[in-house]
Design an enzyme around this catalytic site. Structure first.
Site, short mmCIF file in Angstrom:
data_model
loop_
_atom_site.label_atom_id
_atom_site.label_comp_id
_atom_site.label_asym_id
_atom_site.label_seq_id
_atom_site.Cartn_x
_atom_site.Cartn_y
_atom_site.Cartn_z
CB THR A 224 46.25 34.38 33.94
OG1 THR A 224 44.87 34.67 34.58
CG2 THR A 224 46.63 32.97 34.42
N GLY B 244 43.28 35.53 26.43
CA GLY B 244 42.40 35.82 25.08
C GLY B 244 42.62 36.81 24.15
N GLY C 81 20.67 8.92 23.85
CA GLY C 81 21.39 8.85 22.91
C GLY C 81 21.61 10.17 22.00
CD GLU D 234 36.99 37.84 34.66
OE1 GLU D 234 37.10 38.66 35.61
OE2 GLU D 234 37.74 38.15 33.48
#
Length: 692
Positions: A185, A224, A452, A475
């Site tokens: 990328t 990564g 909550g 991916e």
């Protein structure tokens, strides 16, 4: 098929007289009158349930059928981390500490537990994916860290390299001596890999490639393992051969992969010509050190080209077994589908955890109820069942679909069959997209369902949601992946009319062009009996009919718009239609695998429970898109109403065995970890966590 068969005109499961409105009203009234008093009513049971037998589920039998042959490996991983408290991820952890812990967790898995992920991936992909799911139970950051090291960095060596690369790198990647990353990328290009701008120019004088980042848009981004731990990177770049283009210009041979050392093996210092910066704190997965890489005339040996699909000789001559840039590019990306398979597989594991926490809490938490009577469980409310029970059914459906995907992937790796590879590419694209999108939405619904207490970090929904969210993007962006599925369906559609063959995975399309596209049968469109609606043939026919109608109509629309807008414009005009088509097709595949899993279950009681869950999955999906079926008169109004009522009833029935169904996921409390999702003493653990 439901649309054309010669089945009896009578309505299965009901009398002919019931077809009148008056008789249907009387029937409904009689069901109300038959409702028993006592405990059943205190659980807000639907009136129609009174006369029906309640199923009993055996969690152990369900788990035995679900877990498969890889449960021993998963149990080994779980037990290893449970025995090492110092390796468990705390609720609150600064980014730097989380990254350091995540690397120690991975190193311990390899060096102390003796698990060798790259060897598993090469020899038994299904076992590797089971390990990925198990470590994701400890920390999703760890699963992604392992995936970067072994699926991506290691996988690039296995799948794109040749013998020389495997001999040099395989063992040292496997034992974590060579931590690495996967630099595909770029800042300006993610999904459009073919437009990457990083270059690798061959220098015939020195027999080297020169790696360059030509502009800031070409900086490798979100890589990564790059910010801290990686020593190597598989860099995807345009292969440039000087003087070999037309008129002596450089020749661009398209995208290739190169091994680039980025840090010194001994000192860990960043190597000359390489700039590495930290992408910083993220909304999730902060145990993974994502970095950005820029290259300035970085030289690597010619042998560092991963040359399975294309090679450069000493004299600079380029050779490839594939004749065009497009074919080489397709082959390269086709070998990287393991990452998508892993994400689809792991996403199912995340969904199981979220559903388990939400269901157990809904069974535990009591609120309101009939006057002067004890409060009832939240899961006894129809609205809560409507939220969670189809989701629980989907987790089961996805479990069997992912098993089918992994089997196909494993077969592909063994046979290297081109047609099967194409099928797995599209199947992995569709399942990854569909499952991760569904899981992302479901985690938020689970959080809301726990009120909550779902907002407390210790109960995990926030961490699961943030860590899993990126599954929809990396991916392959989910919207882009669904377009690949739609494109393949259109290709199969075109081949059918040209007399070509249709791939095994999409085999139902053989019938769809005639059987499924014929005019809906006005008789079957009105059948509303439970036996008919729960018939897997009806359910699968309905799914496939919808897909076939969508395919036929979008093909016609594309052909019409191409005349004025061209190919790209026509595709964009029909894009939402195409995405709906792809999702419909993937739902058909998931249902088919679920039906097959039900039929294959050897234990009768377990099979009966799985059939109930499968029916809920199928009919809930049909009801969610009932407008499509009504628009083409596939389902008449009375049948649509019957489907809606049956979905409510099946949700109630699944609620009665919900505890056993989530227990059958066989997830240890140390993996669930959320105090409200424990099998027992949830409130005690929750109050202890805050200091009581």
């Amino acid at each position: 098929m439901a649309t054309t068969s010669s089945r009896s005109n009578s309505n299965p499961g009901s009398d002919d007289d019931d077809s009148t409105p008056a008789m249907r009203r009387l029937r409904r009234l009689s069901l109300h009158l038959l409702q028993p008093e006592g405990p059943a009513s205190s659980h807000l049971a639907p009136a129609a349930c009174a006369a029906r037998r309640r199923l009993e589920a055996d969690a152990a039998a369900l788990a035995a059928y679900m877990r498969g042959r890889h449960r021993a490996m998963q149990a080994r991983v779980y037990e290893f981390y449970v025995a090492r408290p110092e390796l468990q991820t705390p609720v609150e952890l600064p980014t730097a500490a989380h990254r350091e812990l995540c690397f120690r967790q991975m190193a311990a898995l390899v060096r102390d537990a003796g698990v060798r992920p790259l060897s598993l991936m090469a020899a038994d992909p299904a076992e590797y994916f089971a390990v990925m799911e198990a470590v994701g139970g400890l920390d999703i950051s760890l699963a992604i860290k392992v995936g970067v090291q072994y699926s991506l960095w290691g996988g690039s060596i296995i799948n794109l390299g040749t013998k020389k690369h495997k001999e040099k790198f395989f063992d040292k990647i496997d034992n974590l001596e060579y931590p690495g990353c996967f630099a595909m990328t770029e800042l300006h290009h993610g999904s459009n890999v073919q437009a990457l701008q990083t270059t690798a120019t061959f220098d015939p004088v020195n027999d080297e490639f020169i790696i360059d980042t030509p502009n800031d848009g070409a900086i490798k981004w979100w890589i990564g393992n790059a910010a801290l731990h990686g020593k190597f990177a598989t860099v995807f770049a345009r292969l440039i051969l000087p003087l070999q283009g037309k008129g002596g210009e450089p020749a661009d041979m398209g995208i290739h992969a190169f091994i680039v050392p980025i840090r010194d093996l001994e000192t860990h210092v960043v190597l000359p010509g390489i700039e590495i910066n930290d992408c910083g704190h993220k909304i999730g997965l902060n145990g993974v050190d994502n970095g950005a890489l820029r290259f300035r005339s970085v030289r690597i040996p010619r042998d560092n080209l991963l040359n399975r699909f294309g090679d450069v000789a000493r004299d600079g001559k380029y050779t490839s077994s594939l004749p065009t840039i497009n074919k080489r590019f397709a082959a390269t990306l086709g070998e990287l589908v393991g990452g998508r398979v892993g994400l689809a597989y792991s996403s199912v594991g995340v969904l199981k955890v979220a559903v388990t926490i939400a269901v157990r809490y809904a069974l535990l938490r009591q609120q309101f109820g009939p006057p002067k009577q004890p409060e009832i469980s939240v899961l006894d409310y129809q609205s809560h069942q409507h939220k969670l029970m189809p989701m629980l059914a989907s987790a089961y459906a996805f479990h069997f679909a992912r098993g089918y995907l992994v089997d196909k992937y494993s077969e592909m790796k063994k046979t290297n069959d081109e047609d099967l590879s194409a099928d797995v590419h599209v199947l992995s694209s569709g399942l990854k997209s569909y499952i991760t999108s569904y899981t992302a939405k479901s985690i938020s619904i689970c959080r809301e369902s726990c009120g909550g207490h779902g907002y407390a970090a210790v109960n995990r929904f926030g961490g699961l949601r943030n860590d899993h969210d990126i599954f929809q993007t990396f991916e392959g962006d989910n919207t882009v992946l669904l377009q690949q599925v739609a494109g393949d369906l259109l290709k199969q559609y075109q081949q059918k009319f040209k007399g070509g063959t249709i791939s095994v995975t999409w085999s139902y399309l053989r019938e769809s062009m005639s059987t499924y596209l014929s005019q809906p049968n006005p008789v079957t469109a009105r059948w509303e009996g439970e036996d008919h609606l729960r018939d897997p043939n009806f359910q699968l026919d309905a799914f496939r009919y919808r897909t076939s109608r969508l395919l036929h109509s979008v093909a016609a629309r594309l052909q019409k718009h191409m005349k004025t807008l061209g190919g790209f414009g026509a595709w964009n005009r029909c894009l939402n239609h195409l995405l709906t088509l792809a999702e419909s097709h993937i739902e058909s595949i998931i249902l088919a695998r679920f039906i097959e899993a039900v039929k294959s279950c050897p234990d009768e009681k377990t099979r009966e429970v799985l059939k109930l869950v499968c029916d809920l999955y199928a009919l809930d999906r049909i009801w969610n898109d009932i407008g499509t079926y009504r628009n083409v008169d596939y389902v008449a109004p009375n049948k649509a109403k019957a489907i809606h009522k049956l979905v409510d009833y099946l949700s109630y029935q699944v609620r009665l065995v919900a505890r056993e169904l989530v227990d059958a996921f066989d997830l240890p409390d140390q993996i669930i970890r959320a105090p409200i999702g424990m099998q027992s003493e949830a409130y005690a653990q929750y109050t202890q966590f805050v200091g009581f």
